[in-house]
Design an enzyme around this catalytic site. Sequence first.
Site, short mmCIF file in Angstrom:
data_model
loop_
_atom_site.label_atom_id
_atom_site.label_comp_id
_atom_site.label_asym_id
_atom_site.label_seq_id
_atom_site.Cartn_x
_atom_site.Cartn_y
_atom_site.Cartn_z
N SER A 263 0.83 -1.20 0.00
CA SER A 263 0.00 0.00 0.00
C SER A 263 0.87 1.25 0.00
CB SER A 263 -0.89 0.02 1.25
OG SER A 263 -0.09 0.29 2.38
N LYS A 264 0.21 2.38 -0.24
CA LYS A 264 0.91 3.66 -0.25
C LYS A 264 1.56 3.88 1.12
CE LYS A 264 0.33 8.59 -1.04
NZ LYS A 264 0.69 9.08 0.29
N ARG A 265 0.86 3.46 2.17
CA ARG A 265 1.40 3.66 3.51
C ARG A 265 2.75 2.95 3.71
NH1 ARG A 265 -2.27 1.67 7.39
NH2 ARG A 265 -3.88 2.20 5.86
N GLY A 267 4.94 2.43 1.42
CA GLY A 267 5.92 3.25 0.72
C GLY A 267 6.30 4.47 1.53
N ASP A 268 5.27 5.14 2.10
CA ASP A 268 5.53 6.35 2.90
C ASP A 268 6.42 6.01 4.10
OD1 ASP A 268 3.98 7.72 1.17
OD2 ASP A 268 2.20 7.81 2.46
#
Length: 504
Positions: A263-265, A267-268
């Site tokens: 998920s994007k999270r 990656g962040d």
Amino acid sequence: MTDRRIRVRFAPSPTGPLHIGGVRTALYNYLFARHHGGTFILRIEDTDQARYVGGAEDYIMDSLEWAGIKVDEGVREGGPFAPYRQSDRKEIYHRYADELINRGDAYYAFDKAEELDRLRQEHESRGETFNYGCTTRMNMCNSLTLDQEAVKQRISTGEHYVVRYRMPDNEDIHFSDLIRGDIVVNTSTLDDKVLYKSDGMPTYHLANIVDDHLMEISHVIRGEEWLPSLPLHVMLYRSFGWEAPLFSHLPLLLKPTGKGKLSKRDGDKMGFPVFPLYWPYGETASGYREEGYFPEAFVNMLALLGWNPGTEQEIFTMDELIAAFTIERVGKSGSRFDPEKAKWFNTKYFQMKSNEELADLFMPIVKEKGFSPDASTLVKIISLVKERTGFVKELWHEADFFFVAPETYDPDVVRKRWNADSSLQMRELREVVAGVQPFTSEILEKTVKEWIVSGPYNTGTILNLFRLLLVGASRGPHLFDIAGLIGREETLRRIDDGISRLSS
Ligand code: GLU
């Protein structure tokens, strides 16, 4: 099926930035199409107006273009089955919804949203889930329970309705997936999905099946998250009397920990992008392009996340991927995304580029910093620092001292290396450097080293101090190559400046 009839599609919904898992789906479709000499279609599935995000459609197309995934038929390209955007095909779907109703495989439903909510909550409070389907449909407000006149009346007065698929009761449906093999599902476990709404918009299921049929799609290759929809899709093909395409559901891209969908999270948290390009709208997000990845490296990495060539080979050009790709070699289980491996791929591609190519890519960065070296100097610089990074955008950090003299000196190095004798040593070094003829890296090295061994000084001490004065730190390539490249005058100036700054 002959090769000529192979037609596949990537059918994203423009609901936000395209996840790299989506790019991988597009890539596998593209590789499959090219491998078989078939056609790769991009269809925009934008019938869910509530989830529509402006800019997403262009983002999808730009992403594929950047990745080198060439669309044969699509919104930008046009083609014999245009239009390729579902909202532009709105008129088409109505009659297919009608056709299913006429065949008795679908029905009108007038249930109000509040009533459905109430039923859902009531079931939830009992720890159950409400399904609109074979066990409940005869208690609901629909064309199966109302008489024909009442149905006509409601429709003609403009009452809001949906069309639901009438899932047969207790029937085993058998179908197969090229990756997962044979699957059996009992229809009693499935609900009566909404296919069409009175606002004139089909839902994903109807539009998807109708378009795959009309566009003569031979193979549907898509993400695993669509596997639960497959029984309904198979039933729809059966109801229409159409030959279904062959299905392949790709395994998920997993988090670096291996648990759950990437998920994007993730990656962040770990500092890597999960999108191909920078996403500029709303909650912005970084992209592989802007992070300095080569599209070839990005594609190579993605290709191997779920597919394997059956050999040890890891570096593939797009043409090599096309030649090697088969669905049989796509795995069933999810592939763990590894951000370090992504960097590894980029570094490989970076190292494979010629010094001239890298110099061309580096030149705009150098110019932006206010310098205009000639191309051959830049090529030389690249040859010296190339091995120290895998990203063009990190080249400046590796090579800045070729352009800018140090103004400060790494305090740790100063503490460790600079002492009461250093000034004198560097002044003597300066005299040696001033006399080197001609001033090349090799002659300078030879002269300086001969001077050191013939005198009282330690080679390490002198060379470390020399580097500190030239670079301002203990980094950089071969010391004499740096001096040779910046030239005698600049070398002497840096020695003088360093002595005066560090001894004051
Ligand atoms: N519109 C669906 C998506 O967003 C397409 C799924 C499919 O390929 O059938 O992924």
